[in-house]
Design an enzyme around this catalytic site. Structure first.
Site, mmCIF file in Angstrom:
data_model
loop_
_atom_site.group_PDB
_atom_site.id
_atom_site.type_symbol
_atom_site.label_atom_id
_atom_site.label_comp_id
_atom_site.label_asym_id
_atom_site.label_seq_id
_atom_site.Cartn_x
_atom_site.Cartn_y
_atom_site.Cartn_z
ATOM 1 C CG HIS A 68 59.893 49.731 1.523
ATOM 2 N ND1 HIS A 68 59.240 48.577 1.185
ATOM 3 C CD2 HIS A 68 61.108 49.366 1.981
ATOM 4 C CE1 HIS A 68 60.055 47.554 1.392
ATOM 5 N NE2 HIS A 68 61.193 48.001 1.870
ATOM 6 C CD GLU B 235 63.865 39.928 2.825
ATOM 7 O OE1 GLU B 235 63.409 40.872 3.470
ATOM 8 O OE2 GLU B 235 64.480 40.083 1.762
ATOM 9 C CG ASP C 168 59.667 41.536 3.274
ATOM 10 O OD1 ASP C 168 58.484 41.844 3.049
ATOM 11 O OD2 ASP C 168 60.618 42.124 2.730
ATOM 12 C CB CYS D 84 68.896 44.710 8.429
ATOM 13 S SG CYS D 84 68.266 43.597 7.184
#
Ligand code: PEP
Ligand code: MG
Length: 590
Positions: free
Chosen positions: A200, A442, A466, A513
């Site tokens: 992240h 995911e 993920d 995404c």
């Protein structure tokens, strides 16, 4: 430009946010408290060492008292102030103080080493006690000991927000809480020892368009504050103390890169459709409200992923329902008439809530993360769901659940949403009763049962970050396995195809995404598999639009038919590269 006779050092890491920057280094203490060095003392040094220790205790106490005073002035609740009081109590704890002094005296070791030894004993003692409350106190003790250690070593706990001069931040590790505080202009770029492409921290860097290289392993040992550094976030190259001629080369590259970015604006108002008329919606990923301007500027047709956990970071309490409503309303109004997909809290993994003192897990990525955390902490979850629903009265909001691994989780989450709707109805508060509900795919188990999931949702969005982490078994924040991050891996392609086929068969929208969506070579494949929406950072939107406008849907499907029969990621990559030049070429390096 190289500083005096300083040695030129070339390093190669993982370029996670493109762009070039040249500037001065600023080294920050993050991620690890340097292991306390062992130092054997002469008997004459012992008293001195004890004094150093008691001074560090006093400094820590003064810092806490200042924080407490500020909290009182800011009107923070009693609970938070109680935590500081508890830390102040620990600082007075006789066992901690006396035992450390005893170890300094008896073992003739430096204060840092002595304190660490005592902390180890205290932790072992607490770990044996079967009491959650006391176990949490053990974390408090660790926290406070770290503060004393930092003071002993003469370092301050620095906040990125306090950075005064424009610098390239260098740290062992940065947390999303750090990157969320970064301001473009002050943080010119950043470098870390650890990290992977889809951590992240890396995602935030791309969102903020701050060039960054991670996974450099030893950059904190090689660079010093004040060094001149070149960061090439596209190739992952870092040059410490470069010569003047190298600086000139990189200045020219920087200019070319920036001109390339400007040239892409030609595509801003053109429709995102293939040569044979297939429309693909390009949306934006966002973490913080400040990113909206840039997404709109680059032509995002809505928000495909609003990572709401950033509303919870860098604060001492939890957001209230009103705060949720306010934040979401602001976003949906700015994006109108385009939709905004709000993903419910995805905490855990590499993002932690400071307010909750979440239990340390051995495998946080596979632990109590995202929907699992929310279904265990229903009060927190419902506050957010009510906030999303109330904001949905103001525009096109969709709600999306992360990390769904099976139907039970989905049904429980939907039931809680329904419960919130009932409550709001009874309270006479408006919301959109037909709000669309979707899930992120995911976790491989969800991908395998995508044909079942699509029957109970209005849309699905594939979270490839993920999905790759779990299907290829690669920790997304671990630089040592970053080389295994291979979106072209045949297993990944097959999983994506399965999910897209299921959604297309059910006639619902399927988007991607994860970071794959923003890379033209992967976007080409996603298009060919029948994905109809792609969500990404601002800068990638125009690059991907350019690719999609340069190919026909029929050709993309043909390419996908070919690649599913290939055996390795390399074969797929070679095949795609052989197709790309004819379609499209990123010319800024040429
Ligand atoms: C993903 O996993 O691909 C995703 C988009 O979610 P996040 O990166 O926030 O985990
Ligand atoms: Mg995810």
């Amino acid at each position: 430009m190289g500083d005096g006779k300083k040695q030129v050092i070339l390093m190669k890491g993982i370029g996670v946010s493109s762009g070039i920057v040249i500037g001065r280094a600023y080294l920050m203490e993050r991620g690890i408290i340097e292991p306390a060095q062992f130092c054997y003392l002469d008997s004459a040094e012992i008293e001195n060492e004890i004094e150093r220790f008691t001074n560090a205790l006093k400094t820590s106490r003064d810092q806490l008292l200042r924080i407490k005073k500020k909290m009182e002035q800011d009107g923070k609740g009693k609970e938070h102030i109680r935590i500081i009081d508890a830390h102040l109590m620990i600082l007075k704890d006789n066992m901690l103080i006396n035992d450390t002094i005893k170890v300094i005296k008896e073992e003739r070791v430096n204060a840092e080493w002595a304190l660490k030894t005592v902390l180890k004993d205290v932790k072992e003692y607490f770990d044996k006690i079967d009491d959650e409350y006391l176990k949490e106190r053990s974390m408090d003790i660790e926290h406070i000991v770290n503060r004393v250690l930092i003071n002993l070593m003469g370092r301050k706990h620095e906040s990125i927000a306090d950075l005064k001069n424009p610098s390239i931040v260098i740290a062992h590790d940065l947390a999303p809480t750090d990157t969320a505080q970064m301001v473009k202009g002050t943080v010119l770029g950043f470098l870390t020892d650890v990290g992977g492409r889809t951590s992240h921290t890396a995602i935030m860097a791309r969102s903020l368009e701050i060039p960054a290289v991670v996974g450099l392993e030893t950059v904190t040992r090689k660079a010093e504050t004040g060094d001149i550094i070149i960061v090439d976030g596209t190739t992952g190259t870092v040059i410490i103390n470069p010569s003047e001629s190298v600086v000139e080369v990189y200045k020219r590259r920087k200019e070319r890169y920036e001109n390339y970015g400007k040239a892409l604006f030609h595509y801003k108002d053109l429709p995102c459709e293939t040569m044979d008329g297939r429309r693909v919606r390009l949306m934006g990923n966002m973490e913080i409200v400040e990113e909206i301007d840039s997404l709109i500027e680059h032509g995002a047709e809505g928000i495909g992923l609003y990572r709401t956990e950033f509303l919870y970071l860098n604060r001492k309490d939890l957001p209230t329902e009103e705060e949720h409503v306010k934040a979401y309303k602001q976003v949906v109004k700015r994006m109108a008439p385009n939709p905004v997909i709000i993903r419910t809290l995805d905490i855990g993994g590499d993002k932690f809530l400071a307010q909750m003192e979440m239990a340390k897990e051995i495998n946080p990525a596979m632990g109590l993360r995202a929907i699992r955390f929310c279904l265990k902490n229903i009060d927190i979850f419902k506050i957010q769901l009510r906030g999303i629903l109330r904001a949905s009265a103001n525009g096109k909001i969709r709600v999306m659940f992360p990390m769904i691994s099976g139907m039970e989780e989905l049904r429980r989450a939907k039931a809680l949403l329904e419960q919130c709707m009932e409550e709001l109805k009874a309270e006479g508060k408006p919301f959109d009763p037909n709000i669309e509900i979707g899930v992120m795919i995911e976790v491989p188990s969800a991908a395998i049962i995508a044909d079942l999931i699509v029957k109970e949702v209005s849309f699905i969005s594939i979270g490839t970050n993920d999905l790759l982490q779990y299907s290829l078994a690669i920790d997304r924040v671990n630089e040592h396995v970053a080389y295994l991050y291979e979106p072209f891996h045949p297993a990944v392609l097959r999983i994506i195809k399965t999910v897209a086929d299921a959604a297309n068969k059910a006639g619902i929208s399927v988007s991607v995404c994860g970071e794959m969506a923003g890379e033209p070579e992967y976007a080409l494949i996603l298009l060919g598999f029948g994905v109809d929406q792609l969500s990404m950072n601002a800068f990638s939107i125009l690059r991907v639009k350019r690719l999609i406008r340069s190919i026909s849907y029929a050709e993309a499907k043909k390419i996908c038919k070919q690649i599913v029969s290939l055996a390795t990621a390399k074969e797929v990559e070679n095949y795609i590269n052989s197709k790309l030049p004819g379609l499209y070429k990123e010319e800024f390096w040429s």
